[in-house]
Design a protein around this motif. Structure first.
Motif, PDB file in Angstrom:
ATOM      1  N   ALA A 191       0.907  -1.119  -0.029  1.00 52.35           N
ATOM      2  CA  ALA A 191       0.037  -0.031   0.010  1.00 52.35           C
ATOM      3  C   ALA A 191       0.671   1.101  -0.034  1.00 52.35           C
ATOM      4  O   ALA A 191       2.140   1.270   0.522  1.00 52.35           O
ATOM      5  N   TYR A 192       0.314   2.232  -0.655  1.00 51.78           N
ATOM      6  CA  TYR A 192       1.184   3.577  -0.719  1.00 51.78           C
ATOM      7  C   TYR A 192       0.317   4.930  -1.168  1.00 51.78           C
ATOM      8  O   TYR A 192      -1.132   4.508  -1.724  1.00 51.78           O
ATOM      9  N   ALA A 236       7.852  -3.489   9.700  1.00 57.20           N
ATOM     10  CA  ALA A 236       7.014  -2.435  10.374  1.00 57.20           C
ATOM     11  C   ALA A 236       7.618  -1.598  11.830  1.00 57.20           C
ATOM     12  O   ALA A 236       7.418  -0.505  11.710  1.00 57.20           O
ATOM     13  N   ALA A 237       8.755  -2.371  12.550  1.00 63.23           N
ATOM     14  CA  ALA A 237       8.956  -1.634  13.728  1.00 63.23           C
ATOM     15  C   ALA A 237      10.171  -0.808  12.848  1.00 63.23           C
ATOM     16  O   ALA A 237      10.365   0.221  13.597  1.00 63.23           O
ATOM     17  N   LEU A 238      10.968  -1.061  11.906  1.00 69.45           N
ATOM     18  CA  LEU A 238      11.861  -0.069  11.140  1.00 69.45           C
ATOM     19  C   LEU A 238      11.174   1.118  10.663  1.00 69.45           C
ATOM     20  O   LEU A 238      11.541   2.093  10.741  1.00 69.45           O
ATOM     21  N   ALA A 239      10.045   0.797  10.056  1.00 67.78           N
ATOM     22  CA  ALA A 239       9.218   1.926   9.701  1.00 67.78           C
ATOM     23  C   ALA A 239       8.751   2.968  10.610  1.00 67.78           C
ATOM     24  O   ALA A 239       8.679   4.127  10.652  1.00 67.78           O
ATOM     25  N   GLU A 240       8.238   2.373  11.846  1.00 69.07           N
ATOM     26  CA  GLU A 240       7.750   3.182  13.023  1.00 69.07           C
ATOM     27  C   GLU A 240       9.245   3.838  13.522  1.00 69.07           C
ATOM     28  O   GLU A 240       8.950   5.047  13.856  1.00 69.07           O
ATOM     29  N   ALA A 241      10.172   3.364  13.482  1.00 70.58           N
ATOM     30  CA  ALA A 241      11.228   4.081  14.145  1.00 70.58           C
ATOM     31  C   ALA A 241      11.923   5.150  13.327  1.00 70.58           C
ATOM     32  O   ALA A 241      12.430   6.132  13.850  1.00 70.58           O
ATOM     33  N   PRO A 245       4.481   5.835  10.199  1.00 67.04           N
ATOM     34  CA  PRO A 245       3.564   4.938  10.631  1.00 67.04           C
ATOM     35  C   PRO A 245       2.671   4.468   9.311  1.00 67.04           C
ATOM     36  O   PRO A 245       2.063   3.466   9.483  1.00 67.04           O
ATOM     37  N   ASP A 246       2.638   5.281   8.292  1.00 69.65           N
ATOM     38  CA  ASP A 246       2.093   4.945   7.133  1.00 69.65           C
ATOM     39  C   ASP A 246       2.485   3.520   6.579  1.00 69.65           C
ATOM     40  O   ASP A 246       1.797   2.698   6.211  1.00 69.65           O
ATOM     41  N   TRP A 247       3.966   3.610   6.457  1.00 67.31           N
ATOM     42  CA  TRP A 247       4.552   2.439   5.848  1.00 67.31           C
ATOM     43  C   TRP A 247       4.504   1.433   6.993  1.00 67.31           C
ATOM     44  O   TRP A 247       4.163   0.143   6.449  1.00 67.31           O
ATOM     45  N   ALA A 248       4.410   1.338   8.354  1.00 69.85           N
ATOM     46  CA  ALA A 248       4.475   0.509   9.285  1.00 69.85           C
ATOM     47  C   ALA A 248       2.997  -0.138   9.062  1.00 69.85           C
ATOM     48  O   ALA A 248       2.886  -1.421   9.057  1.00 69.85           O
ATOM     49  N   SER A 249       1.929   0.697   8.674  1.00 67.67           N
ATOM     50  CA  SER A 249       0.739  -0.009   8.321  1.00 67.67           C
ATOM     51  C   SER A 249       0.546  -0.889   7.065  1.00 67.67           C
ATOM     52  O   SER A 249       0.102  -1.961   7.071  1.00 67.67           O
ATOM     53  N   VAL A 251       2.919  -2.402   5.620  1.00 68.44           N
ATOM     54  CA  VAL A 251       3.690  -3.548   5.412  1.00 68.44           C
ATOM     55  C   VAL A 251       3.180  -4.782   6.427  1.00 68.44           C
ATOM     56  O   VAL A 251       3.016  -5.821   6.217  1.00 68.44           O
ATOM     57  N   ALA A 252       2.563  -4.220   7.284  1.00 65.14           N
ATOM     58  CA  ALA A 252       1.994  -5.105   8.413  1.00 65.14           C
ATOM     59  C   ALA A 252       0.491  -5.514   7.893  1.00 65.14           C
ATOM     60  O   ALA A 252       0.039  -6.676   8.271  1.00 65.14           O
ATOM     61  N   THR A 253      -0.082  -4.552   7.330  1.00 65.60           N
ATOM     62  CA  THR A 253      -1.660  -4.861   6.927  1.00 65.60           C
ATOM     63  C   THR A 253      -2.267  -4.942   5.596  1.00 65.60           C
ATOM     64  O   THR A 253      -3.243  -5.230   5.382  1.00 65.60           O
ATOM     65  N   GLY A 254      -1.217  -4.274   4.866  1.00 68.70           N
ATOM     66  CA  GLY A 254      -1.678  -4.366   3.205  1.00 68.70           C
ATOM     67  C   GLY A 254      -2.691  -3.111   3.234  1.00 68.70           C
ATOM     68  O   GLY A 254      -3.116  -2.662   1.954  1.00 68.70           O
ATOM     69  N   TRP A 255      -3.025  -2.274   4.174  1.00 69.24           N
ATOM     70  CA  TRP A 255      -3.597  -1.048   4.259  1.00 69.24           C
ATOM     71  C   TRP A 255      -2.991   0.237   4.603  1.00 69.24           C
ATOM     72  O   TRP A 255      -1.624   0.092   5.499  1.00 69.24           O
ATOM     73  N   LEU A 256      -2.993   1.166   3.838  1.00 66.17           N
ATOM     74  CA  LEU A 256      -1.987   2.428   4.138  1.00 66.17           C
ATOM     75  C   LEU A 256      -2.268   3.004   5.549  1.00 66.17           C
ATOM     76  O   LEU A 256      -1.362   3.299   6.394  1.00 66.17           O
ATOM     77  N   ARG A 257      -3.545   2.905   6.207  1.00 62.90           N
ATOM     78  CA  ARG A 257      -3.953   3.350   7.512  1.00 62.90           C
ATOM     79  C   ARG A 257      -4.525   2.044   8.145  1.00 62.90           C
ATOM     80  O   ARG A 257      -5.326   1.298   7.387  1.00 62.90           O
ATOM     81  N   ALA A 258      -4.341   1.860   9.174  1.00 61.76           N
ATOM     82  CA  ALA A 258      -4.787   0.729   9.930  1.00 61.76           C
ATOM     83  C   ALA A 258      -6.486   0.679   9.855  1.00 61.76           C
ATOM     84  O   ALA A 258      -7.207   1.848  10.042  1.00 61.76           O
TER      85      ALA A 258
END
Length: 262
Positions: A191-192, A236-241, A245-249, A251-258
């Motif tokens: 997602a992006y 996801a942790a690397l993106a959050e760090a 948070p958009d990238w974390a969401s 890669v973790a969910t397939g959606w840009l926002r949770a």
């Protein structure tokens, strides 16, 4: 002209990957799946490193494999722009990469014909930033592009298999003359969002690492899509760090926002 890999002959299979975007864990999962299937050649449609993830690890994985690669728009921005001009995803990747990695990107072609059978590009044959099978409405809604427009972008290409990436959406379109256009989806970024031509969001809704398998049979070219599950928690942790948070969401969910339950 580069020849079609030997394994692309009758009955054998080729892996088609795109848009890894520095997600080394997703790439490892895809490479393991490719090896388990016994597939030989790998065609890589670009956007290898950019993102707040693990660009250097991704570079090592790609360098260790025998792939035929082309350059995507984010690859081009990594080598054409100064660091101060780069967007945040490109800049994080740039800071992780060695000069040899940037030199490798400089060596890649923007498009590549493989014999008479396959043509590789990132977006469309004429542009690495254009969508081939989708269009963005003024409202920002992403729509299926009319077939006439899709075929116009394929004018002058005689290969029966036309490969593209860029949208991160797995898709197959058969043209009226029998040629196929294949987008394998994204290995590392499901997602992006983008501001051009207007703000819009691309979301697959699937966090799996995606790619496609292409083989030539008696009745023509066969395509299968693969969605490989993997543990995305480290990415996801690397993106959050990195403050993304958009990238974390993504890669973790397939959606840009949770997504939340109503």
């Amino acid at each position: 002209m580069t020849a079609v890999p030997e394994h692309g002959s009758h009955g054998a299979a080729i892996a088609v990957i795109a848009d890894v975007h520095g997600n080394s864990d997703a790439l490892r999962a895809v490479l393991a799946d490719i090896d388990a299937l016994g597939i030989g050649p790998i065609l890589n449609l670009g956007d290898h490193f950019s993102g707040p993830l693990a660009a250097a690890e991704t570079a090592e994985l790609i360098a260790a494999r025998d792939m035929i690669c082309i350059r995507g728009n984010h690859d081009r921005w990594l080598i054409d722009q100064s660091p101060d001009e780069m967007g945040p995803s490109d800049r994080v990747a740039y800071d992780q990469l060695a000069e040899r990695d940037l030199d490798w990107l400089r060596s890649l072609p923007a498009t590549l014909p493989l014999g008479d059978d396959i043509f590789m590009c990132h977006g469309t044959p004429a542009s690495d930033t254009s969508y081939w099978m989708e269009r963005v409405a003024p409202s920002g809604e992403v729509l299926f592009r009319p077939l006439d427009e899709i075929e116009t972008a394929a004018d002058g290409l005689e290969a029966p298999v036309l490969l593209c990436g860029h949208t991160h959406r797995p898709r197959l379109v058969r043209l009226r003359d029998g040629r196929i256009i294949l987008n394998p989806g994204s290995v590392g970024l499901p997602a992006y969002d983008d501001d051009l031509p207007v703000y819009h969001v691309m979301e697959s809704g699937n966090p799996a690492a995606c790619y496609a398998v292409l083989s030539k049979g008696a009745a023509g070219w066969d395509v299968s899509f693969r969605a490989v599950p993997y543990d995305a928690s480290r990415m996801a942790a690397l993106a959050e760090a990195a403050g993304r948070p958009d990238w974390a969401s993504a890669v973790a969910t397939g959606w840009l926002r949770a997504q939340t339950q109503a």
